[in-house]
Design a protein around this motif. Structure first.
Motif, PDB file in Angstrom:
ATOM      1  N   THR A 319      -1.907  -5.738  -3.238  1.00 48.88           N
ATOM      2  CA  THR A 319      -1.293  -6.305  -4.031  1.00 48.88           C
ATOM      3  C   THR A 319      -0.955  -5.150  -5.528  1.00 48.88           C
ATOM      4  N   ASP A 320      -0.687  -5.566  -6.030  1.00 49.23           N
ATOM      5  CA  ASP A 320       0.207  -5.547  -7.629  1.00 49.23           C
ATOM      6  C   ASP A 320      -0.748  -4.002  -8.178  1.00 49.23           C
ATOM      7  N   ASP A 321      -1.894  -4.741  -8.211  1.00 52.58           N
ATOM      8  CA  ASP A 321      -3.120  -4.043  -8.741  1.00 52.58           C
ATOM      9  C   ASP A 321      -4.128  -3.204  -7.878  1.00 52.58           C
ATOM     10  N   GLN A 322      -4.616  -4.092  -6.823  1.00 50.63           N
ATOM     11  CA  GLN A 322      -5.820  -3.858  -6.352  1.00 50.63           C
ATOM     12  C   GLN A 322      -5.771  -3.247  -4.434  1.00 50.63           C
ATOM     13  N   VAL A 323      -6.017  -2.533  -3.954  1.00 52.94           N
ATOM     14  CA  VAL A 323      -6.088  -1.912  -2.218  1.00 52.94           C
ATOM     15  C   VAL A 323      -7.464  -2.436  -1.982  1.00 52.94           C
ATOM     16  N   ARG A 324      -7.613  -2.886  -1.087  1.00 55.85           N
ATOM     17  CA  ARG A 324      -8.471  -3.200   0.262  1.00 55.85           C
ATOM     18  C   ARG A 324      -8.840  -2.439   0.999  1.00 55.85           C
ATOM     19  N   ILE A 325     -10.000  -1.428   1.316  1.00 53.76           N
ATOM     20  CA  ILE A 325     -10.015  -0.794   2.877  1.00 53.76           C
ATOM     21  C   ILE A 325     -10.556  -1.283   3.211  1.00 53.76           C
ATOM     22  N   ARG A 326     -11.270  -1.377   5.257  1.00 46.15           N
ATOM     23  CA  ARG A 326     -12.471  -0.903   5.353  1.00 46.15           C
ATOM     24  C   ARG A 326     -12.060   0.097   6.042  1.00 46.15           C
ATOM     25  N   TYR A 327     -13.295   0.137   6.660  1.00 44.09           N
ATOM     26  CA  TYR A 327     -12.945   1.884   7.656  1.00 44.09           C
ATOM     27  C   TYR A 327     -14.961   1.919   7.819  1.00 44.09           C
ATOM     28  N   THR A 328     -15.155   2.825   8.852  1.00 42.63           N
ATOM     29  CA  THR A 328     -16.073   3.362  10.168  1.00 42.63           C
ATOM     30  C   THR A 328     -16.723   4.249   9.497  1.00 42.63           C
ATOM     31  N   ASN A 329     -17.763   4.861   8.626  1.00 43.98           N
ATOM     32  CA  ASN A 329     -18.384   6.187   8.737  1.00 43.98           C
ATOM     33  C   ASN A 329     -19.124   6.854   9.434  1.00 43.98           C
ATOM     34  N   ASN A 330     -19.067   6.845   9.525  1.00 41.73           N
ATOM     35  CA  ASN A 330     -19.464   7.836  11.125  1.00 41.73           C
ATOM     36  C   ASN A 330     -19.896   9.411  10.309  1.00 41.73           C
ATOM     37  N   LYS A 331     -20.067   9.602   9.222  1.00 40.86           N
ATOM     38  CA  LYS A 331     -20.949  11.391   8.962  1.00 40.86           C
ATOM     39  C   LYS A 331     -22.109  11.088   8.307  1.00 40.86           C
ATOM     40  N   TYR A 332     -21.693  10.169   6.813  1.00 40.60           N
ATOM     41  CA  TYR A 332     -22.636  10.088   5.901  1.00 40.60           C
ATOM     42  C   TYR A 332     -24.324   9.042   6.743  1.00 40.60           C
ATOM     43  N   ARG A 333     -25.051   9.541   6.178  1.00 40.23           N
ATOM     44  CA  ARG A 333     -26.308   8.983   6.625  1.00 40.23           C
ATOM     45  C   ARG A 333     -26.788   7.337   5.376  1.00 40.23           C
ATOM     46  N   ALA A 334     -26.363   7.857   3.670  1.00 38.37           N
ATOM     47  CA  ALA A 334     -26.286   6.442   3.020  1.00 38.37           C
ATOM     48  C   ALA A 334     -24.935   6.606   2.600  1.00 38.37           C
ATOM     49  N   GLU A 335     -24.805   4.694   3.222  1.00 34.20           N
ATOM     50  CA  GLU A 335     -22.699   3.882   3.214  1.00 34.20           C
ATOM     51  C   GLU A 335     -22.778   4.268   1.262  1.00 34.20           C
ATOM     52  N   VAL A 336     -23.331   5.083   0.318  1.00 33.04           N
ATOM     53  CA  VAL A 336     -22.812   4.450  -0.777  1.00 33.04           C
ATOM     54  C   VAL A 336     -22.462   6.394  -0.912  1.00 33.04           C
ATOM     55  N   GLN A 337     -22.702   7.158  -0.242  1.00 32.36           N
ATOM     56  CA  GLN A 337     -21.505   8.317  -0.203  1.00 32.36           C
ATOM     57  C   GLN A 337     -20.597   8.353   0.573  1.00 32.36           C
ATOM     58  N   ALA A 338     -20.785   7.660   1.304  1.00 30.05           N
ATOM     59  CA  ALA A 338     -19.626   7.545   2.288  1.00 30.05           C
ATOM     60  C   ALA A 338     -18.242   6.184   1.027  1.00 30.05           C
ATOM     61  N   VAL A 339     -18.779   5.218   0.487  1.00 30.32           N
ATOM     62  CA  VAL A 339     -18.023   4.686  -1.051  1.00 30.32           C
ATOM     63  C   VAL A 339     -18.230   5.271  -1.702  1.00 30.32           C
ATOM     64  N   GLY A 340     -18.040   5.738  -2.622  1.00 31.50           N
ATOM     65  CA  GLY A 340     -17.614   7.110  -3.374  1.00 31.50           C
ATOM     66  C   GLY A 340     -16.499   8.568  -2.773  1.00 31.50           C
ATOM     67  N   HIS A 341     -17.089   9.121  -1.240  1.00 30.62           N
ATOM     68  CA  HIS A 341     -15.857   9.649  -0.821  1.00 30.62           C
ATOM     69  C   HIS A 341     -14.424   8.343  -0.604  1.00 30.62           C
ATOM     70  N   VAL A 342     -14.560   7.649  -0.486  1.00 30.01           N
ATOM     71  CA  VAL A 342     -13.788   6.406   0.008  1.00 30.01           C
ATOM     72  C   VAL A 342     -12.618   6.073  -1.726  1.00 30.01           C
ATOM     73  N   ALA A 343     -13.607   6.361  -2.713  1.00 26.86           N
ATOM     74  CA  ALA A 343     -13.314   6.443  -3.913  1.00 26.86           C
ATOM     75  C   ALA A 343     -12.892   6.757  -4.435  1.00 26.86           C
ATOM     76  N   ARG A 344     -13.321   8.092  -4.514  1.00 27.32           N
ATOM     77  CA  ARG A 344     -12.168   9.132  -4.774  1.00 27.32           C
ATOM     78  C   ARG A 344     -10.554   9.705  -4.158  1.00 27.32           C
ATOM     79  N   THR A 345     -10.872   9.675  -3.375  1.00 30.05           N
ATOM     80  CA  THR A 345      -9.651   9.245  -1.990  1.00 30.05           C
ATOM     81  C   THR A 345      -8.228   8.853  -2.147  1.00 30.05           C
ATOM     82  N   LEU A 346      -9.144   7.286  -2.922  1.00 28.04           N
ATOM     83  CA  LEU A 346      -8.085   6.538  -3.275  1.00 28.04           C
ATOM     84  C   LEU A 346      -7.390   6.742  -4.396  1.00 28.04           C
ATOM     85  N   THR A 347      -8.469   7.046  -5.590  1.00 23.41           N
ATOM     86  CA  THR A 347      -7.348   7.440  -6.904  1.00 23.41           C
ATOM     87  C   THR A 347      -6.771   9.143  -6.613  1.00 23.41           C
ATOM     88  N   GLN A 348      -6.586   9.620  -5.403  1.00 17.96           N
ATOM     89  CA  GLN A 348      -5.875  10.340  -5.540  1.00 17.96           C
ATOM     90  C   GLN A 348      -3.830  10.383  -4.553  1.00 17.96           C
TER      91      GLN A 348
END
Length: 693
Positions: A319-348
């Motif tokens: 949307t004008d001010d939001q991005v929505r993303i669905r993904y599958t984490n195949n690497k990090y045991r803690a899903e929160v860690q993958a959430v953090g990686h996705v968030a920082r990639t989106l800032t880039q």
């Protein structure tokens, strides 16, 4: 008079302990539990510590796993070889046993620690005993122990107890003998331990075990109740001991300990995540050109960046001010860690005008949660001392909504994957052979028709095995839904182990579904259906499973035997504090029997799981056979805990009684609860500290 003297000796050993003490990791005994030599102590291991020990003397060899379940409660599983058990020099016996010990009182400046325990409380009774024991440090280096025991621990110079102890009649074993505990003769025991140097300790004890059965059949000579030993600890986690036992024998012990709370490696080898891109001042309100071409380019850029990080993007929308993303984490045991990686990639990658990131992890094609994170918060708190807590406080995690306007991302992983890997299987606790081994190659494939529709299969080919050394399992009146496993392994070598099609659904915010059909497991094929109700913020989940299967031919081809069964269960799951997790399954099992399985596991944030289970059904204990009912201990060890490298792989091991037919449940891969629980809020509560890793 003599009996009273020894009772006084044991009690006074703790009564004289009135000096301040220092708590330390206790010595492990020949029984593989905290104690002296053969006698227990009241000391407990550090919370969550696992002790693995092998202990041997002329009469017995014992292998024991002890787990400090809570700071006060410990449990042990022991496998014992009784050499020359009947005294004729020929017969050997292998025995499984379970122990519990609970520390009633903590050690203080003036009072000893006090504990109560049960040995071999649900086995064959060969080692059964109960005790109350107290232990106290006299100095930092010297501690004393004294107590009173029943059963085996009440057999040497015992005095009459509170009630008559019934005769030992354990039949198939595995059933607690409630009418025997703390009854019959009781006797005193005690001892002292001296830590001479950080590496060497000496221990002496007065034992209340007369080895009555063994001396009666001539397989053991008991000349003295006094035992002596020395322990060498080259590291904090390894202990080697040598003992002089009962005036006639020599014993050796090796113990190693670990604690799943702490990594085997120092730190971790996770790759450095992308930094947060901070937008120029005043650019947050910029209007970006939302054209199909621009959105497609953004999806491609994010998908490729995350693919290199082990994260597969399923779909995105804008949307004008939001991005929505669905993904599958195949690497990090803690899903929160993958959430953090996705968030920082989106800032880039995202235009400056997008400030809201709606991040939706998926498992098996099912969206399991949605976390809303504000980009401005990432910019503000990335380098803040309390940044992790602030991001957690300001983010919002809810159930994932419907797919809506999400658009598929470019495909970055192959739909069809396959591989050939070596495998090894250890078959433990046969009545005639303590362990057998099989090794070979396993070929497997997976084809993702859709993210939530998967065709998978595997084939095994044995290269080496010693199954012919397996002892015989007693016959049963039940359909052989499990006890013929050796026949499947022999005749089905190189056959189809599994070949099934699985579909996963998400009918509503709190409801999940699964349908699996085909050759579901090694011995059974058919259709399995499941529904799971699991609100995101609830500790409670409820499930229902219904299966209609037929027993497969022994050659593991496409054929079936003439046995069909309708089985299924109602299930309840509950998460307690401190990582404890309870499960109850009630219903009908593969042999047509009705009953319930109860399990309690302790789970750690790093992926370790240790627990026990028991299944009781309407199958009489005699029909079930040795062990009386199905029960066992299960351990899950995450690979990343060992290597320090991020991974979702893990090793699952179950220590149980012999494979029998009563209480046998269909072995379905990826049942719903384990699939979806990674993304619930209780999981995020425990692991949010990994958001910035």
């Amino acid at each position: 008079m003599k009996n009273r003297y020894y009772l006084w000796l044991g009690v006074s050993a703790t009564a004289i302990a009135t000096i301040a003490a220092a708590q330390e990791t206790p010595h492990y005994s020949l029984y593989g539990t905290p104690g002296l030599i053969e006698m227990p102590s009241a000391f407990s291991a550090p919370d969550a510590e696992i002790g693995l020990s092998y202990n041997s003397f002329e009469l017995q060899q014992r292998g024991t796993l002890t787990f400090q379940i809570t700071p006060r409660l410990s449990g042990s599983f022991r496998y014992t070889h009784f050499d020359n058990y009947t005294g004729n020099g020929v017969d050997d016996t292998y025995d499984r046993s379970f122990d519990f010990q609970y520390r009633l009182l903590d050690e203080s400046e003036w009072m000893p620690a006090v504990a109560v325990g049960l040995r071999d409380f649900a086995g064959t009774g060969l080692l059964t005993s109960e005790y109350v024991v107290a232990s106290k440090h006299l100095t930092d280096d010297i501690n004393v122990t004294g107590g009173v025991g029943w059963g085996r621990l009440g057999s040497y110079n015992g005095v009459s107890g509170f009630a008559e102890r019934p005769a030992n009649d354990y039949e198939n074993g595995g059933v607690p003998a409630w009418d025997q505990y703390f009854r019959g003769d009781m006797a005193a025991f005690g001892g002292v331990e001296w830590q001479i140097t950080p590496q060497f300790a000496m221990v002496a004890e007065y034992s209340s075990d007369a080895y009555t059965r063994e001396t009666d059949n001539g397989s053991f000579e008991h000349n003295s109740p006094f035992n002596f030993g020395v322990t060498y600890t080259p590291t904090d986690r390894i202990a080697i001991s040598a003992y002089s036992l009962y005036g006639t024998d020599v014993g050796l012990s090796f113990t190693t300990t670990l604690n799943p709370k702490y990594r085997a490696t120092v730190g971790g080898a996770d790759p450095a995540p992308l930094p947060v891109r901070v937008r120029p001042a005043g650019s947050q309100n910029e209007v970006w050109a939302r054209t199909p071409e621009v959105e497609s380019a953004l999806r491609t850029a994010v998908t490729q960046a995350l693919a290199a990080d082990g994260i597969v993007v399923d779909s995105m929308s804008f949307t004008d001010d939001q991005v929505r993303i669905r993904y599958t984490n195949n690497k990090y045991r803690a899903e929160v860690q993958a959430v953090g990686h996705v968030a920082r990639t989106l800032t880039q990658a995202m235009p400056n005008g997008i400030d809201d990131f709606l991040i939706e992890p998926m498992r098996n094609g099912i969206p399991i949660s949605a976390t809303l994170i504000h980009r401005s918060d990432l910019e503000q708190f990335e380098t803040s001392a309390d940044g992790t807590a602030e991001i957690y406080r300001r983010s919002l995690t809810t159930a994932a909504g419907p797919r809506g306007d999400l658009v598929d991302a470019p495909q970055t992983e192959d739909r069809f994957t396959w591989g050939i890997v070596p495998y090894g299987e250890v078959i433990l606790f046969d009545s005639q052979n303590p362990g057998s081994f099989e090794a070979g190659l396993q070929a497997s494939f997976e084809y993702k028709i859709e993210p939530n529709l998967v065709l998978a299969g595997s084939v095994k080919k044995s290269v080496y095995d010693n199954r012919d050394q397996l002892g015989t399992i007693k016959p049963s009146t039940l359909q052989p839904v499990r006890r013929n496993a050796p026949i499947y392994a022999e005749e089905g070598d190189g056959g189809i182990e599994r070949l099934s099609l699985s579909w996963y659904g998400h009918p509503s915010a709190d409801l999940y579904s699964r349908v699996t059909l085909g050759y579901i497991e090694q011995m059974h094929g058919g259709v399995s259906t499941e529904l799971l109700w699991h609100p995101l913020e609830s500790r409670l989940a409820l499930g229902a499973e219904l299966n209609y299967t037929a027993q497969r031919d022994y050659d593991q081809g496409f054929g079936f035997q003439d046995y069909e069964v309708l089985s299924g269960h109602m299930s309840a799951y509950y998460e307690f504090d401190q990582g404890f997790h309870a499960t109850v399954h009630a219903g009908r099992y593969l042999a047509g029997d009705w009953g319930a399985t109860v399990a309690l596991d302790r789970e750690f944030d790093n992926g370790w799981k240790i627990g026990a289970y028991a299944t009781l059904t309407d199958v009489p204990f005699d029909d079930f056979g040795e062990g009386s009912f199905d029960k066992g201990i299960r351990v899950t060890i995450p690979f990343d805990w060992i290597t320090g490298q991020p991974s979702r792989l893990e090793n699952n091991t179950t220590l149980s009684s012999l494979t029998r037919d009563g209480g046998a449940r269909l072995d379905v891969q990826d049942r719903l609860y384990e699939v979806v629980r990674d993304g619930d809020i209780t999981s995020y509560d425990a692991s949010w500290g990994r958001f910035w890793r």
